[in-house]
Design a protein around this motif. Structure first.
Motif, mmCIF file in Angstrom:
data_model
loop_
_atom_site.group_PDB
_atom_site.id
_atom_site.type_symbol
_atom_site.label_atom_id
_atom_site.label_comp_id
_atom_site.label_asym_id
_atom_site.label_seq_id
_atom_site.Cartn_x
_atom_site.Cartn_y
_atom_site.Cartn_z
ATOM 1 N N ALA A 1 0.743 -1.159 -0.101
ATOM 2 C CA ALA A 1 -0.209 -0.259 0.051
ATOM 3 C C ALA A 1 0.754 1.509 -0.093
ATOM 4 O O ALA A 1 0.423 2.051 -0.539
ATOM 5 N N THR A 2 2.389 0.978 0.435
ATOM 6 C CA THR A 2 3.067 2.193 0.610
ATOM 7 C C THR A 2 3.508 2.609 -0.548
ATOM 8 O O THR A 2 3.878 3.686 -0.847
ATOM 9 N N VAL A 3 4.135 1.259 -1.412
ATOM 10 C CA VAL A 3 4.627 2.085 -2.588
ATOM 11 C C VAL A 3 3.523 2.360 -3.554
ATOM 12 O O VAL A 3 4.123 3.417 -4.523
ATOM 13 N N ASP A 4 2.160 1.503 -3.636
ATOM 14 C CA ASP A 4 1.397 2.243 -4.489
ATOM 15 C C ASP A 4 1.068 3.714 -4.458
ATOM 16 O O ASP A 4 0.696 4.750 -5.006
ATOM 17 N N GLU A 5 1.083 4.027 -2.702
ATOM 18 C CA GLU A 5 0.770 6.229 -2.501
ATOM 19 C C GLU A 5 1.798 6.573 -2.941
ATOM 20 O O GLU A 5 1.504 7.111 -3.388
ATOM 21 N N PHE A 6 3.193 5.694 -3.024
ATOM 22 C CA PHE A 6 4.190 7.013 -3.048
ATOM 23 C C PHE A 6 4.354 7.172 -4.256
ATOM 24 O O PHE A 6 4.892 7.534 -5.566
ATOM 25 N N ARG A 7 4.738 5.992 -5.626
ATOM 26 C CA ARG A 7 4.016 5.764 -7.175
ATOM 27 C C ARG A 7 2.983 6.691 -7.123
ATOM 28 O O ARG A 7 2.922 7.123 -8.788
ATOM 29 N N ASP A 8 1.200 6.756 -6.864
ATOM 30 C CA ASP A 8 0.589 7.727 -7.323
ATOM 31 C C ASP A 8 0.576 9.159 -7.051
ATOM 32 O O ASP A 8 0.690 9.446 -8.147
ATOM 33 N N LYS A 9 1.534 9.542 -5.959
ATOM 34 C CA LYS A 9 1.857 10.736 -5.647
ATOM 35 C C LYS A 9 3.273 11.226 -6.576
ATOM 36 O O LYS A 9 2.875 12.389 -7.362
#
Length: 72
Positions: free
Chosen positions: A55-63
């Motif tokens: 989930a953290t990886v996805d969050e950074f990817r989206d940012k």
């Protein structure tokens, strides 16, 4: 030529071409390329990191994706 010289040249090049660089970073082409790069990087990070961090990886990817291209 040292690293400081290279960095300063890069800064000057960006300053001299800021409008063009900013325009490209907001283009459809940049959006397509950034989507591919960020997706690949996120997939790699998910393979390496424990599943609990997906989930953290996805969050950074989206940012990162919001910072490049024309998608908000």
């Amino acid at each position: 030529m040292g690293i400081d010289d290279i960095v300063n040249q890069g800064k000057k090049l960006y300053a001299d071409n800021k409008d063009q660089v900013d325009g490209f970073l907001r283009s459809d082409q940049a959006e397509q390329v950034s989507d591919q790069v960020f997706d690949t990087a996120a997939d790699l990070a998910k393979k390496i990191a424990p599943d609990q961090h997906d989930a953290t990886v996805d969050e950074f990817r989206d940012k990162a994706d919001r910072a490049v291209g024309n998608e908000k």
